[in-house]
Write a protein that holds these residues in place. Structure first.
Motif, PDB file in Angstrom:
ATOM      1  N   GLU A 142      -5.973  -3.010  -1.928  1.00  0.00           N
ATOM      2  CA  GLU A 142      -6.221  -4.350  -1.053  1.00  0.00           C
ATOM      3  C   GLU A 142      -7.658  -5.154  -1.555  1.00  0.00           C
ATOM      4  O   GLU A 142      -7.406  -6.507  -1.675  1.00  0.00           O
ATOM      5  CB  GLU A 142      -6.705  -3.982   0.403  1.00  0.00           C
ATOM      6  CG  GLU A 142      -6.726  -5.056   1.197  1.00  0.00           C
ATOM      7  CD  GLU A 142      -6.847  -4.785   2.920  1.00  0.00           C
ATOM      8  OE1 GLU A 142      -6.793  -5.417   3.608  1.00  0.00           O
ATOM      9  OE2 GLU A 142      -7.262  -3.320   2.939  1.00  0.00           O
ATOM     10  N   GLN A 143      -8.645  -4.617  -2.105  1.00  0.00           N
ATOM     11  CA  GLN A 143      -9.572  -5.246  -2.666  1.00  0.00           C
ATOM     12  C   GLN A 143      -9.353  -5.863  -3.859  1.00  0.00           C
ATOM     13  O   GLN A 143      -9.453  -7.362  -4.263  1.00  0.00           O
ATOM     14  CB  GLN A 143     -11.103  -4.382  -2.966  1.00  0.00           C
ATOM     15  CG  GLN A 143     -12.288  -5.237  -3.491  1.00  0.00           C
ATOM     16  CD  GLN A 143     -12.441  -6.256  -2.367  1.00  0.00           C
ATOM     17  OE1 GLN A 143     -12.734  -6.105  -1.226  1.00  0.00           O
ATOM     18  NE2 GLN A 143     -12.647  -7.477  -2.817  1.00  0.00           N
ATOM     19  N   ASP A 188       0.290  -4.075   4.257  1.00  0.00           N
ATOM     20  CA  ASP A 188      -0.287  -2.751   4.652  1.00  0.00           C
ATOM     21  C   ASP A 188       1.166  -1.915   5.167  1.00  0.00           C
ATOM     22  O   ASP A 188       1.281  -1.860   6.239  1.00  0.00           O
ATOM     23  CB  ASP A 188      -1.127  -3.084   5.851  1.00  0.00           C
ATOM     24  CG  ASP A 188      -1.697  -1.808   6.437  1.00  0.00           C
ATOM     25  OD1 ASP A 188      -1.585  -0.704   5.533  1.00  0.00           O
ATOM     26  OD2 ASP A 188      -2.319  -1.939   7.544  1.00  0.00           O
ATOM     27  N   TYR A 201      -1.499  -8.525  -0.096  1.00  0.00           N
ATOM     28  CA  TYR A 201      -1.393  -7.457  -0.048  1.00  0.00           C
ATOM     29  C   TYR A 201      -0.614  -6.900   1.377  1.00  0.00           C
ATOM     30  O   TYR A 201      -0.854  -7.600   2.384  1.00  0.00           O
ATOM     31  CB  TYR A 201      -2.847  -6.415   0.282  1.00  0.00           C
ATOM     32  CG  TYR A 201      -2.853  -5.230   0.619  1.00  0.00           C
ATOM     33  CD1 TYR A 201      -2.598  -4.199  -0.465  1.00  0.00           C
ATOM     34  CD2 TYR A 201      -3.106  -4.683   1.861  1.00  0.00           C
ATOM     35  CE1 TYR A 201      -2.856  -2.881  -0.159  1.00  0.00           C
ATOM     36  CE2 TYR A 201      -3.089  -3.451   2.366  1.00  0.00           C
ATOM     37  CZ  TYR A 201      -2.868  -2.271   1.318  1.00  0.00           C
ATOM     38  OH  TYR A 201      -2.795  -1.236   1.598  1.00  0.00           O
ATOM     39  N   GLY A 205       0.842  -1.184  -0.065  1.00  0.00           N
ATOM     40  CA  GLY A 205       0.080  -0.111  -0.289  1.00  0.00           C
ATOM     41  C   GLY A 205       0.862   1.361   0.077  1.00  0.00           C
ATOM     42  O   GLY A 205       1.926   1.316   0.137  1.00  0.00           O
ATOM     43  N   VAL A 261      -6.274  -7.060  -4.989  1.00  0.00           N
ATOM     44  CA  VAL A 261      -5.504  -8.184  -4.471  1.00  0.00           C
ATOM     45  C   VAL A 261      -6.334  -9.333  -4.018  1.00  0.00           C
ATOM     46  O   VAL A 261      -6.166 -10.404  -4.298  1.00  0.00           O
ATOM     47  CB  VAL A 261      -4.380  -7.621  -3.401  1.00  0.00           C
ATOM     48  CG1 VAL A 261      -3.620  -9.239  -2.855  1.00  0.00           C
ATOM     49  CG2 VAL A 261      -3.328  -6.766  -3.896  1.00  0.00           C
ATOM     50  N   ALA A 262      -7.343  -9.020  -3.099  1.00  0.00           N
ATOM     51  CA  ALA A 262      -8.295 -10.028  -2.665  1.00  0.00           C
ATOM     52  C   ALA A 262      -8.921 -10.677  -3.747  1.00  0.00           C
ATOM     53  O   ALA A 262      -9.195 -11.872  -3.802  1.00  0.00           O
ATOM     54  CB  ALA A 262      -9.177  -9.306  -1.732  1.00  0.00           C
ATOM     55  N   ASN A 308      -5.556   2.854  -0.925  1.00  0.00           N
ATOM     56  CA  ASN A 308      -5.007   1.519  -0.432  1.00  0.00           C
ATOM     57  C   ASN A 308      -6.120   0.598  -0.174  1.00  0.00           C
ATOM     58  O   ASN A 308      -6.282  -0.658  -0.537  1.00  0.00           O
ATOM     59  CB  ASN A 308      -4.554   1.835   0.822  1.00  0.00           C
ATOM     60  CG  ASN A 308      -3.057   2.356   0.777  1.00  0.00           C
ATOM     61  OD1 ASN A 308      -2.468   2.476  -0.322  1.00  0.00           O
ATOM     62  ND2 ASN A 308      -2.276   2.938   1.810  1.00  0.00           N
ATOM     63  N   HIS A 309      -7.408   1.063   0.082  1.00  0.00           N
ATOM     64  CA  HIS A 309      -8.773   0.445   0.246  1.00  0.00           C
ATOM     65  C   HIS A 309      -8.849  -0.482  -1.086  1.00  0.00           C
ATOM     66  O   HIS A 309      -9.355  -1.668  -1.013  1.00  0.00           O
ATOM     67  CB  HIS A 309      -9.745   1.136   0.765  1.00  0.00           C
ATOM     68  CG  HIS A 309     -10.957   0.265   0.913  1.00  0.00           C
ATOM     69  ND1 HIS A 309     -11.173  -0.802   1.992  1.00  0.00           N
ATOM     70  CD2 HIS A 309     -12.214   0.331   0.277  1.00  0.00           C
ATOM     71  CE1 HIS A 309     -12.281  -1.273   1.715  1.00  0.00           C
ATOM     72  NE2 HIS A 309     -12.906  -0.820   0.683  1.00  0.00           N
ATOM     73  N   ARG A 353      -5.454   6.455   1.985  1.00  0.00           N
ATOM     74  CA  ARG A 353      -6.227   5.284   2.364  1.00  0.00           C
ATOM     75  C   ARG A 353      -7.271   4.646   1.584  1.00  0.00           C
ATOM     76  O   ARG A 353      -7.561   3.645   1.526  1.00  0.00           O
ATOM     77  CB  ARG A 353      -6.791   5.601   3.990  1.00  0.00           C
ATOM     78  CG  ARG A 353      -5.643   5.922   5.091  1.00  0.00           C
ATOM     79  CD  ARG A 353      -6.326   5.780   6.380  1.00  0.00           C
ATOM     80  NE  ARG A 353      -7.223   6.972   6.633  1.00  0.00           N
ATOM     81  CZ  ARG A 353      -6.690   8.224   7.174  1.00  0.00           C
ATOM     82  NH1 ARG A 353      -5.691   8.376   7.417  1.00  0.00           N
ATOM     83  NH2 ARG A 353      -7.659   9.050   7.254  1.00  0.00           N
TER      84      ARG A 353
END
Length: 315
Positions: free
Chosen positions: A215-216, A230, A228, A191, A218-219, A211-212, A208
């Motif tokens: 992260e999604q 952090d 991911y 991130g 990658v998920a 980054n959110h 942020r």
């Protein structure tokens, strides 16, 4: 006389009836079915098929309830230290000027560095990267290098230029492309790190948000080989969520040398949870064997060194 004739006629009729029934019986056209009669063959076949089906169902039930367990090896502190040393030699960093800090502060070698200033996920193909003395596109460099671990870190040059959704889409495309050319590599997608409270380059709330979305992304790959990381939380103050003062490299955006050690220590812990590549396992086993041999040698020398000399008694 008439009575006798009638009797004879009746007797003849009775005999004919008896003969008729006898003929029908022996020809098989007449049979009697009792309540205890045998079950027809067709019914027997149906029951046999039902029995076989039941048996198959039972077998299937047993199969599906079988539990497969996987033993996960846990490492001691000393073993983790050896593993982390191996990680340090097998990670390639791709990204912007913040990512370049790993090389600038000496935490990775030049061969492991594919990061430089002004790079963003939206424009990464506008740059060339030096690998083995040759300038090439990032995908060409990664295809040549085939790193065991790839650390992707860029985004500070994106937050003011594109939306979070466009950022996520560009990263998704990049990860997919890297997967295709480096199928055996483990990807660590970092991130964006926070900025200092007094820095007006952008806003940490916007970082942020980016980054959110990342992260999604990658998920959504749903792969143990793509995780991911952090990095934001490693650098941020827990209360203010701004960059910790000691992490600033001077401008409130770039990082101090100590920050990279903190990031590496944190990312190594994440790497511990990923599938271990065969090359890393072999290197770890070799290091473990060498450590045991060194320990044996040291113990033997110690025993010899401190073995008391035999002396004659004065008594």
């Amino acid at each position: 006389m008439e009575r006798k004739q009638i009797i004879i006629i009746l007797a003849g009729v009775l005999v004919c009836i008896i003969m008729l029934f006898t003929g029908l019986y022996f020809s098989g056209q007449l049979h009697f079915i009792s309540q205890d009669a045998a079950i027809p063959a067709a019914v027997e076949l149906d029951e046999n098929e039902t029995a076989q089906t039941a048996a198959v169902t039972t077998t299937t039930a047993v199969t599906t309830t079988t539990v497969t367990t996987t033993t996960v090896k846990t490492f001691s502190a000393a073993e983790k230290e050896k593993l982390h040393e191996i990680y340090a030699e097998n990670i390639t960093v791709v990204g912007d000027s913040i990512a370049y800090g790993f090389n600038a502060y000496g935490y990775i070698s030049d061969e492991q560095n594919l990061a430089q200033g002004s790079v963003a996920i939206r424009n990464i193909h506008d740059f060339t990267f030096s690998y083995d003395g040759v300038e090439m596109d990032i995908l060409e460099a990664l295809q040549e290098a085939q790193p065991t671990y790839i650390y992707l870190s860029m985004g500070m040059n994106d937050v003011n230029m594109i939306t979070a959704e466009e950022y996520g889409s560009a990263y998704q495309e990049a990860i997919t492309s890297i997967q295709e050319i480096c199928p055996d590599s483990n990807l660590l997608v970092a991130g964006i790190t926070p900025i200092a409270a007094d820095c007006d380059f952008t806003d940490n709330a916007e970082i942020r948000k980016f980054n959110h979305v990342l992260e999604q992304v990658v998920a959504d790959f749903d792969s143990p080989n793509i995780v991911y990381f952090d990095a934001y939380s490693v650098i941020a103050d827990l209360e203010t969520e701004d960059m910790r003062p000691e992490c600033s490299g001077g401008d409130g955006i770039h990082l101090s040398g100590q920050s990279y050690e903190d990031l590496l220590n944190a990312v190594y812990e994440v790497m511990d949870t990923m599938p271990m590549p065969e090359s890393v396992m072999k290197a770890f086993e070799q290091a473990d064997t060498e450590s045991e041999e060194d320990h044996t040698t040291e113990t033997t020398m110690s025993e010899v060194e401190f073995q008391p000399e035999e002396t004659e008694s004065e008594f």
